[in-house]
Write a protein that holds these residues in place. Structure first.
Motif, PDB file in Angstrom:
ATOM      1  N   PRO A 178      59.956  28.587 -27.826  1.00  9.18           N
ATOM      2  CA  PRO A 178      59.306  28.870 -26.541  1.00  9.18           C
ATOM      3  C   PRO A 178      59.320  30.362 -26.209  1.00  9.18           C
ATOM      4  CG  PRO A 178      61.397  27.751 -26.196  1.00  9.18           C
ATOM      5  CD  PRO A 178      61.145  27.758 -27.665  1.00  9.18           C
ATOM      6  N   GLY A 179      60.263  31.111 -26.790  1.00 13.88           N
ATOM      7  CA  GLY A 179      60.339  32.541 -26.541  1.00 13.88           C
ATOM      8  C   GLY A 179      59.147  33.322 -27.068  1.00 13.88           C
ATOM      9  N   SER A 180      58.308  32.674 -27.857  1.00 16.81           N
ATOM     10  CA  SER A 180      57.093  33.333 -28.342  1.00 16.81           C
ATOM     11  C   SER A 180      56.017  33.374 -27.257  1.00 16.81           C
ATOM     12  CB  SER A 180      56.560  32.617 -29.584  1.00 16.81           C
ATOM     13  OG  SER A 180      56.121  31.303 -29.246  1.00 16.81           O
ATOM     14  N   VAL A 181      56.288  32.726 -26.112  1.00 14.79           N
ATOM     15  CA  VAL A 181      55.317  32.637 -25.021  1.00 14.79           C
ATOM     16  C   VAL A 181      55.848  33.399 -23.811  1.00 14.79           C
ATOM     17  CG1 VAL A 181      54.134  31.040 -23.458  1.00 14.79           C
ATOM     18  CG2 VAL A 181      54.567  30.359 -25.827  1.00 14.79           C
ATOM     19  N   ILE A 231      44.958  26.769 -21.282  1.00 12.73           N
ATOM     20  CA  ILE A 231      45.260  25.623 -22.142  1.00 12.73           C
ATOM     21  C   ILE A 231      44.677  25.865 -23.519  1.00 12.73           C
ATOM     22  CG2 ILE A 231      45.559  23.952 -20.286  1.00 12.73           C
ATOM     23  CD1 ILE A 231      42.703  23.044 -20.674  1.00 12.73           C
ATOM     24  N   ALA A 232      45.062  25.033 -24.464  1.00 14.64           N
ATOM     25  CA  ALA A 232      44.626  25.191 -25.860  1.00 14.64           C
ATOM     26  C   ALA A 232      43.114  25.326 -25.936  1.00 14.64           C
ATOM     27  CB  ALA A 232      45.108  24.000 -26.685  1.00 14.64           C
ATOM     28  N   GLY A 233      42.663  26.098 -26.875  1.00 15.80           N
ATOM     29  CA  GLY A 233      41.234  26.285 -27.065  1.00 15.80           C
ATOM     30  C   GLY A 233      40.660  27.384 -26.184  1.00 15.80           C
ATOM     31  N   GLY A 234      41.525  28.139 -25.507  1.00 15.82           N
ATOM     32  CA  GLY A 234      41.056  29.250 -24.681  1.00 15.82           C
ATOM     33  C   GLY A 234      40.507  28.847 -23.327  1.00 15.82           C
ATOM     34  N   ARG A 235      40.587  27.573 -23.012  1.00 16.78           N
ATOM     35  CA  ARG A 235      40.092  27.123 -21.713  1.00 16.78           C
ATOM     36  C   ARG A 235      41.178  27.311 -20.661  1.00 16.78           C
ATOM     37  NH1 ARG A 235      39.400  21.401 -22.512  1.00 16.78           N
ATOM     38  NH2 ARG A 235      40.989  21.720 -24.062  1.00 16.78           N
ATOM     39  N   SER A 236      40.834  27.092 -19.409  1.00 16.34           N
ATOM     40  CA  SER A 236      41.832  27.120 -18.348  1.00 16.34           C
ATOM     41  C   SER A 236      41.612  25.918 -17.445  1.00 16.34           C
ATOM     42  CB  SER A 236      41.770  28.432 -17.561  1.00 16.34           C
ATOM     43  OG  SER A 236      40.532  28.558 -16.906  1.00 16.34           O
ATOM     44  N   ALA A 237      42.653  25.576 -16.699  1.00 15.06           N
ATOM     45  CA  ALA A 237      42.591  24.422 -15.800  1.00 15.06           C
ATOM     46  C   ALA A 237      43.233  24.806 -14.469  1.00 15.06           C
ATOM     47  CB  ALA A 237      43.328  23.237 -16.408  1.00 15.06           C
ATOM     48  N   PHE A 282      53.751  20.790 -21.395  1.00 14.61           N
ATOM     49  CA  PHE A 282      53.389  22.209 -21.402  1.00 14.61           C
ATOM     50  C   PHE A 282      53.097  22.662 -22.826  1.00 14.61           C
ATOM     51  CE2 PHE A 282      54.536  26.015 -18.466  1.00 14.61           C
ATOM     52  CZ  PHE A 282      53.347  26.652 -18.780  1.00 14.61           C
ATOM     53  N   ARG A 283      53.928  22.244 -23.772  1.00 17.92           N
ATOM     54  CA  ARG A 283      53.700  22.609 -25.174  1.00 17.92           C
ATOM     55  C   ARG A 283      52.351  22.056 -25.661  1.00 17.92           C
ATOM     56  NH1 ARG A 283      58.196  24.125 -28.373  1.00 17.92           N
ATOM     57  NH2 ARG A 283      60.082  24.308 -27.152  1.00 17.92           N
ATOM     58  N   ARG A 284      52.063  20.808 -25.311  1.00 14.49           N
ATOM     59  CA  ARG A 284      50.781  20.218 -25.718  1.00 14.49           C
ATOM     60  C   ARG A 284      49.623  20.996 -25.105  1.00 14.49           C
ATOM     61  NH1 ARG A 284      53.552  15.440 -25.012  1.00 14.49           N
ATOM     62  NH2 ARG A 284      52.724  15.169 -22.909  1.00 14.49           N
ATOM     63  N   ALA A 285      49.736  21.314 -23.813  1.00  9.89           N
ATOM     64  CA  ALA A 285      48.652  22.036 -23.129  1.00  9.89           C
ATOM     65  C   ALA A 285      48.391  23.390 -23.778  1.00  9.89           C
ATOM     66  CB  ALA A 285      48.996  22.217 -21.649  1.00  9.89           C
ATOM     67  N   LEU A 286      49.453  24.066 -24.218  1.00  5.96           N
ATOM     68  CA  LEU A 286      49.303  25.375 -24.858  1.00  5.96           C
ATOM     69  C   LEU A 286      48.965  25.275 -26.341  1.00  5.96           C
ATOM     70  CD1 LEU A 286      52.337  27.254 -23.266  1.00  5.96           C
ATOM     71  CD2 LEU A 286      49.909  27.515 -22.678  1.00  5.96           C
ATOM     72  N   GLY A 287      49.036  24.059 -26.887  1.00  3.32           N
ATOM     73  CA  GLY A 287      48.779  23.862 -28.308  1.00  3.32           C
ATOM     74  C   GLY A 287      49.947  24.285 -29.178  1.00  3.32           C
ATOM     75  N   LEU A 288      51.163  24.261 -28.626  1.00  5.67           N
ATOM     76  CA  LEU A 288      52.366  24.634 -29.383  1.00  5.67           C
ATOM     77  C   LEU A 288      52.980  23.414 -30.053  1.00  5.67           C
ATOM     78  CD1 LEU A 288      54.311  26.985 -26.948  1.00  5.67           C
ATOM     79  CD2 LEU A 288      53.098  27.629 -29.023  1.00  5.67           C
ATOM     80  N   ALA A 289      53.490  23.616 -31.243  1.00  3.13           N
ATOM     81  CA  ALA A 289      54.207  22.546 -31.932  1.00  3.13           C
ATOM     82  C   ALA A 289      55.539  22.301 -31.226  1.00  3.13           C
ATOM     83  CB  ALA A 289      54.461  22.946 -33.382  1.00  3.13           C
ATOM     84  N   MET A 297      55.233  34.496 -19.619  1.00  6.00           N
ATOM     85  CA  MET A 297      54.626  33.891 -18.430  1.00  6.00           C
ATOM     86  C   MET A 297      53.153  34.262 -18.359  1.00  6.00           C
ATOM     87  SD  MET A 297      57.424  34.152 -15.357  1.00  6.00           S
ATOM     88  CE  MET A 297      58.368  35.614 -15.782  1.00  6.00           C
ATOM     89  N   ALA A 298      52.821  35.514 -18.669  1.00 12.15           N
ATOM     90  CA  ALA A 298      51.423  35.963 -18.605  1.00 12.15           C
ATOM     91  C   ALA A 298      50.550  35.218 -19.603  1.00 12.15           C
ATOM     92  CB  ALA A 298      51.356  37.464 -18.846  1.00 12.15           C
ATOM     93  N   ASP A 299      51.117  34.861 -20.783  1.00 11.33           N
ATOM     94  CA  ASP A 299      50.352  34.134 -21.804  1.00 11.33           C
ATOM     95  C   ASP A 299      49.855  32.782 -21.296  1.00 11.33           C
ATOM     96  OD1 ASP A 299      50.957  36.143 -23.667  1.00 11.33           O
ATOM     97  OD2 ASP A 299      52.624  35.015 -24.545  1.00 11.33           O
ATOM     98  N   CYS A 300      50.537  32.234 -20.303  1.00 17.80           N
ATOM     99  CA  CYS A 300      50.227  30.886 -19.819  1.00 17.80           C
ATOM    100  C   CYS A 300      49.086  30.856 -18.809  1.00 17.80           C
ATOM    101  CB  CYS A 300      51.465  30.265 -19.170  1.00 17.80           C
ATOM    102  SG  CYS A 300      52.839  30.083 -20.312  1.00 17.80           S
ATOM    103  N   HIS A 301      48.580  32.031 -18.445  1.00 15.73           N
ATOM    104  CA  HIS A 301      47.560  32.096 -17.398  1.00 15.73           C
ATOM    105  C   HIS A 301      46.399  32.974 -17.838  1.00 15.73           C
ATOM    106  CE1 HIS A 301      50.321  30.280 -14.477  1.00 15.73           C
ATOM    107  NE2 HIS A 301      51.250  31.028 -15.038  1.00 15.73           N
ATOM    108  N   PRO A 302      45.178  32.666 -17.354  1.00 21.46           N
ATOM    109  CA  PRO A 302      44.065  33.584 -17.592  1.00 21.46           C
ATOM    110  C   PRO A 302      44.355  34.916 -16.876  1.00 21.46           C
ATOM    111  CG  PRO A 302      43.347  31.644 -16.336  1.00 21.46           C
ATOM    112  CD  PRO A 302      44.795  31.472 -16.634  1.00 21.46           C
ATOM    113  N   PRO A 303      43.664  36.003 -17.244  1.00 20.24           N
ATOM    114  CA  PRO A 303      44.006  37.329 -16.720  1.00 20.24           C
ATOM    115  C   PRO A 303      44.139  37.433 -15.196  1.00 20.24           C
ATOM    116  CG  PRO A 303      42.421  37.530 -18.491  1.00 20.24           C
ATOM    117  CD  PRO A 303      42.590  36.055 -18.219  1.00 20.24           C
ATOM    118  N   GLU A 304      43.213  36.868 -14.448  1.00 21.70           N
ATOM    119  CA  GLU A 304      43.282  36.981 -12.980  1.00 21.70           C
ATOM    120  C   GLU A 304      44.511  36.247 -12.420  1.00 21.70           C
ATOM    121  OE1 GLU A 304      40.718  35.624  -9.128  1.00 21.70           O
ATOM    122  OE2 GLU A 304      39.585  36.465 -10.825  1.00 21.70           O
TER     123      GLU A 304
END
Length: 186
Positions: free
Chosen positions: A112-115, A151-157, A100-107, A117-124
């Motif tokens: 983890p508290g900097s993230v 996911i990192a880079g602003g993309r979604s999966a 999950f950290r890799r997917a979000l681009g987190l070190a 639940m909403a941050d992990c998903h595109p708006p819809e």
């Protein structure tokens, strides 16, 4: 483990200082079984002499439980699935596994508290999480379906997702956990 007289000799050679000291050792029972033991020793001065008294506690069951938890943690960290835990009151992550950290681009050392639940998903998908997923998990205990993860880079999966509501002793939802599997390759 070892010969009891040798243990006594080593014990006499190392004076117990005032205060409580603890160590974990293994003892062999008369039947030959190995048991994990917590030794708690207290050094005191009594009538001008250093005196040591102590207690032994069998911690074999605790050590076995710790080993099981360590194996579970190793599995969670090694799985390619995205695993996360979030505080129900704040919506902030309290745990994100390595994938999950890799997917979000987190070190790895990032809080983890900097993230949220909403941050992990595109708006819809974040809207669906707030309006349908979390209320369903809160009411039924879980929600299973498909969603999208940012996911990192602003993309979604696209992901297959399970969300569980975990309750506190008073019955309120204490935290949510999720497992997401990337469906990009299907």
């Amino acid at each position: 483990l070892g010969d009891s007289e040798a243990i006594r000799i080593r014990g006499r050679a190392h004076a117990i200082r005032p205060g409580t000291q603890e160590l974990e050792v293994q003892h062999r029972t008369k039947s030959g079984e190995i048991r994990d033991v917590l030794v708690r020793a207290q050094g005191v001065v009594l009538d001008g002499r250093d005196v040591t008294y102590g207690a032994h506690f069998d911690i074999t069951a605790r050590k076995a439980a710790e080993a099981r938890l360590a194996r579970l943690a190793a599995i969670l960290e090694a799985t390619p699935d995205l695993v996360g835990i979030a505080d129900a009151r704040t919506g902030r992550a309290t745990y994100l596994n390595a994938a999950f950290r890799r997917a979000l681009g987190l070190a790895a050392e990032a809080d983890p508290g900097s993230v949220s639940m909403a941050d992990c998903h595109p708006p819809e998908a974040a809207r669906m999480l707030a309006e349908a997923v979390l209320p369903t998990a809160t009411h039924a205990g879980s929600w299973v379906g498909e969603s999208e993860v940012r996911i990192a880079g602003g993309r979604s999966a696209p992901v297959s997702q399970v969300v569980l509501a975990h309750r506190a002793a008073d019955g309120s939802v204490d935290f949510y956990s999720t497992i997401m599997r990337d469906l990009t390759e299907r």
